[in-house]
Design a protein around this motif. Structure first.
Motif, mmCIF file in Angstrom:
data_model
loop_
_atom_site.group_PDB
_atom_site.id
_atom_site.type_symbol
_atom_site.label_atom_id
_atom_site.label_comp_id
_atom_site.label_asym_id
_atom_site.label_seq_id
_atom_site.Cartn_x
_atom_site.Cartn_y
_atom_site.Cartn_z
ATOM 1 N N ILE A 356 16.339 -28.201 -46.755
ATOM 2 C CA ILE A 356 16.947 -28.962 -47.832
ATOM 3 C C ILE A 356 16.420 -28.554 -49.201
ATOM 4 N N HIS A 357 15.180 -28.115 -49.270
ATOM 5 C CA HIS A 357 14.594 -27.782 -50.570
ATOM 6 C C HIS A 357 15.304 -26.594 -51.212
ATOM 7 N N GLU A 358 15.682 -25.608 -50.413
ATOM 8 C CA GLU A 358 16.470 -24.485 -50.943
ATOM 9 C C GLU A 358 17.892 -24.931 -51.254
ATOM 10 N N ALA A 359 18.412 -25.856 -50.464
ATOM 11 C CA ALA A 359 19.757 -26.366 -50.732
ATOM 12 C C ALA A 359 19.819 -27.059 -52.087
ATOM 13 N N VAL A 360 18.772 -27.812 -52.403
ATOM 14 C CA VAL A 360 18.720 -28.486 -53.709
ATOM 15 C C VAL A 360 18.717 -27.458 -54.831
ATOM 16 N N LYS A 361 17.930 -26.389 -54.678
ATOM 17 C CA LYS A 361 17.855 -25.349 -55.714
ATOM 18 C C LYS A 361 19.206 -24.676 -55.957
ATOM 19 N N HIS A 362 20.042 -24.610 -54.923
ATOM 20 C CA HIS A 362 21.328 -23.932 -55.029
ATOM 21 C C HIS A 362 22.485 -24.918 -55.210
ATOM 22 N N LEU A 366 26.006 -31.278 -49.825
ATOM 23 C CA LEU A 366 25.672 -31.915 -48.557
ATOM 24 C C LEU A 366 25.158 -30.858 -47.587
ATOM 25 N N GLN A 367 23.982 -31.114 -46.987
ATOM 26 C CA GLN A 367 23.461 -30.243 -45.932
ATOM 27 C C GLN A 367 23.544 -30.984 -44.602
ATOM 28 N N LEU A 368 24.038 -30.300 -43.579
ATOM 29 C CA LEU A 368 24.132 -30.863 -42.233
ATOM 30 C C LEU A 368 23.132 -30.152 -41.338
ATOM 31 N N SER A 369 22.241 -30.930 -40.674
ATOM 32 C CA SER A 369 21.154 -30.358 -39.882
ATOM 33 C C SER A 369 20.961 -31.113 -38.578
ATOM 34 N N LEU A 402 21.406 -35.046 -47.505
ATOM 35 C CA LEU A 402 21.034 -34.419 -46.239
ATOM 36 C C LEU A 402 21.373 -35.368 -45.102
ATOM 37 N N TYR A 403 22.159 -34.858 -44.142
ATOM 38 C CA TYR A 403 22.396 -35.649 -42.934
ATOM 39 C C TYR A 403 21.781 -34.910 -41.757
ATOM 40 N N VAL A 404 20.958 -35.634 -40.959
ATOM 41 C CA VAL A 404 20.291 -35.057 -39.794
ATOM 42 C C VAL A 404 20.785 -35.778 -38.540
ATOM 43 N N SER A 405 21.391 -35.011 -37.644
ATOM 44 C CA SER A 405 21.841 -35.553 -36.356
ATOM 45 C C SER A 405 20.668 -35.611 -35.388
ATOM 46 N N ARG A 406 20.664 -36.616 -34.497
ATOM 47 C CA ARG A 406 19.644 -36.685 -33.447
ATOM 48 C C ARG A 406 19.930 -35.699 -32.323
ATOM 49 N N GLY A 407 21.095 -35.087 -32.330
ATOM 50 C CA GLY A 407 21.416 -34.079 -31.330
ATOM 51 C C GLY A 407 22.136 -34.649 -30.128
ATOM 52 N N ALA A 408 22.819 -33.754 -29.402
ATOM 53 C CA ALA A 408 23.622 -34.177 -28.263
ATOM 54 C C ALA A 408 22.868 -34.108 -26.945
ATOM 55 N N GLY A 409 21.924 -33.180 -26.828
ATOM 56 C CA GLY A 409 21.213 -32.993 -25.571
ATOM 57 C C GLY A 409 19.744 -33.350 -25.685
ATOM 58 N N ALA A 410 18.917 -32.576 -24.996
ATOM 59 C CA ALA A 410 17.474 -32.825 -25.017
ATOM 60 C C ALA A 410 16.775 -31.539 -24.618
ATOM 61 N N TRP A 411 15.605 -31.323 -25.197
ATOM 62 C CA TRP A 411 14.807 -30.166 -24.811
ATOM 63 C C TRP A 411 13.656 -30.625 -23.910
ATOM 64 N N GLY A 412 13.330 -29.794 -22.898
ATOM 65 C CA GLY A 412 12.279 -30.189 -21.965
ATOM 66 C C GLY A 412 12.798 -31.292 -21.067
ATOM 67 N N PRO A 413 12.146 -32.456 -21.080
ATOM 68 C CA PRO A 413 12.642 -33.561 -20.239
ATOM 69 C C PRO A 413 14.060 -33.944 -20.650
ATOM 70 N N PRO A 414 14.986 -34.071 -19.718
ATOM 71 C CA PRO A 414 16.345 -34.515 -20.052
ATOM 72 C C PRO A 414 16.349 -36.022 -20.285
ATOM 73 N N THR A 415 15.498 -36.448 -21.202
ATOM 74 C CA THR A 415 15.197 -37.868 -21.375
ATOM 75 C C THR A 415 15.075 -38.182 -22.860
ATOM 76 N N ARG A 416 15.593 -39.330 -23.253
ATOM 77 C CA ARG A 416 15.425 -39.820 -24.629
ATOM 78 C C ARG A 416 14.995 -41.277 -24.577
ATOM 79 N N VAL A 417 14.020 -41.609 -25.411
ATOM 80 C CA VAL A 417 13.538 -42.988 -25.513
ATOM 81 C C VAL A 417 13.432 -43.336 -27.000
ATOM 82 N N GLY A 418 14.203 -44.304 -27.426
ATOM 83 C CA GLY A 418 14.174 -44.707 -28.829
ATOM 84 C C GLY A 418 14.915 -43.769 -29.757
ATOM 85 N N ALA A 419 15.628 -42.782 -29.224
ATOM 86 C CA ALA A 419 16.365 -41.827 -30.044
ATOM 87 C C ALA A 419 17.612 -41.378 -29.294
#
Length: 433
Positions: A356-362, A366-369, A402-419
């Motif tokens: 986002i810091h480079e996005a602000v400079k330019h 809206l940045q999507l991450s 800046l909008y940050v998605s929590r993502g569709a899947g999971a890395w490592g454990p196929p588990t999400r808690v609180g997210a």
């Protein structure tokens, strides 16, 4: 320094797992035996599988071996986290439960003591009673107690001591809580991401762009656990929102095109009026970024490798992930954004929020991450917050959002808690509407 860091990490893991074994197995048994040994094998074996799964994925081991190790190994990672947290929380409950049991036992003993007969008072002026000798004559015979009436060791009560009882209650509650938490969190991932809708006003967006919908999906993480069936769920969910544009913002896969090409095939079904676009995440650089860029192009997505396209209503740009710098393929903001018309609204696709810091400079609007997973496993959100300017959701940095998605899947454990996982539909709003 690396060796010192590794020694510290190994020491912490050893101490934490010894503590876990002690509370779950040693403190809940009367003596050393099969149960304690089984506990040591369970904890030690779980970590062998977990480390094996991580090494197999990074080393590009045969895909069947990655799959065999991934499910038990990664699930053990998640389970061990919540077992440890639950056992630590049990330390607060332990003295309270002991105190409760002590008071309960004291209340039970009090009525029994009240039933003991007291000596009768002697009226005033009454002659004293003869003292009764409690000593038996030397030649008196003592009555024998029949053997049938004498308690035998086998008939003695075998209920656990209070300390053992408390340890078993807390260990059982901790195991139940941990297994339940991981079970619910795993079901949430395998069931597929939910749709989240967010309205984002852009000052430079023309009136005709009001209501333009961008489906943002990140961190699908196709791999030895999440395969073709999961990819199909993600594609069906995105298409059901009928977006105008689809943005896949990195970490699509955890593996090679050879292993995961069939799993990614459903992406060819993505449908949007203005097409689907892709930028790399850090995990693509672990898996052969160039090959995956070509693969998603064959599937009908358009990769934005430090590039920009001028849509009728705004500019859409994309930059490579910062992990590509080690391969000479890092983000190039000047190439993607340097010569654009600054009077037009600009949306930037960049995998990591720190970009986002480079996005602000330019002067990006809206940045999507993605990248953060929202922490994925609580309290991982605290670690994610320490490394990223935004963990999840929409925030403003000067004139750039800046909008940050929590993502569709999971890395490592196929588990999400609180997210919980999500696919976000960004609806752009024009001030002229």
């Amino acid at each position: 320094m690396v060796i010192v860091f590794l020694l510290v990490v190994v020491s912490v893991l050893v101490v934490a797992n010894w503590y876990l074994w002690r509370r779950l197995f040693r403190d809940t048994t009367r003596r050393a035996g099969a149960l304690r040994r089984a506990g040591a094998v369970l904890i030690g074996g779980g970590w062998v599988l977990a480390i094996g799964a991580l090494v197999a994925e990074r080393a590009g081991a045969p895909f069947w071996l990655q799959q065999a190790l991934a499910w038990p190994g990664f699930l053990w990672l998640a389970l061990s986290i919540y077992l440890l947290l639950a056992v630590v929380a049990g330390e607060v409950v332990r003295p309270l439960l002991r105190r409760f049991l002590e008071r309960r036992d004291a209340r039970k003993r009090a009525p029994a003591a009240a039933d003991v007969p007291r000596p009768e008072p002697i009226p005033a002026g009454a002659p004293p009673k003869e003292a009764v000798s409690t000593e038996a004559p030397e030649d008196a015979a003592f009555p024998e107690v029949p053997e049938a009436e004498a308690p035998t060791p086998a008939e003695e009560p075998r209920s656990p001591s209070r300390r053992l009882f408390v340890s078993r209650v807390i260990a059982g509650a901790a195991a139940t809580a941990a297994v339940g938490t991981v079970g619910v969190g795993t079901y949430g991932v395998l069931n597929g991401p939910a749709v989240k809708r967010v309205t984002v006003p852009l000052a430079k967006l023309p009136r005709a762009g009001h209501g333009f919908r961008i489906a943002v999906v990140s961190d699908i993480h196709l791999g030895p656990v999440l395969g073709r069936g999961f990819a199909q769920k993600v594609v069906d969910t995105i298409n059901s929102t009928q977006p105008d544009l689809i943005a896949v913002v990195g970490d699509l896969v955890d593996g090679s095109v050879q292993d995961l090409g069939p799993a990614a095939a459903p992406l060819a079904q993505l449908r949007a009026r203005h097409g689907a676009y892709f930028v790399t995440g850090n995990h693509e650089y672990f898996s052969g970024a160039e090959q995956w860029v070509e693969q998603v192009r064959r599937l009908g997505l358009r990769p934005l490798e430090n590039a920009r396209t001028e849509l009728p209503l705004f500019d859409l740009a994309g930059v490579n992930d910062v992990s590509g710098e080690s391969e000479g393929q890092g983000p190039d903001y000047a190439r993607a954004l340097g010569d654009r018309d600054a009077t037009r609204a600009c949306v930037l696709l960049a995998h990591q929020p720190v970009q986002i810091h480079e996005a602000v400079k330019h002067n990006v609007d809206l940045q999507l991450s993605g990248h953060t997973h929202g922490g994925q496993l609580w309290p991982g959100n605290l670690l994610a917050a320490a490394a990223n300017p935004t963990v999840a959701g929409l925030e403003r940095y000067g004139d750039t959002q800046l909008y940050v998605s929590r993502g569709a899947g999971a890395w490592g454990p196929p588990t999400r808690v609180g997210a919980p996982s999500d696919i976000t539909v960004i609806e752009l709003a024009s001030p002229q509407a």
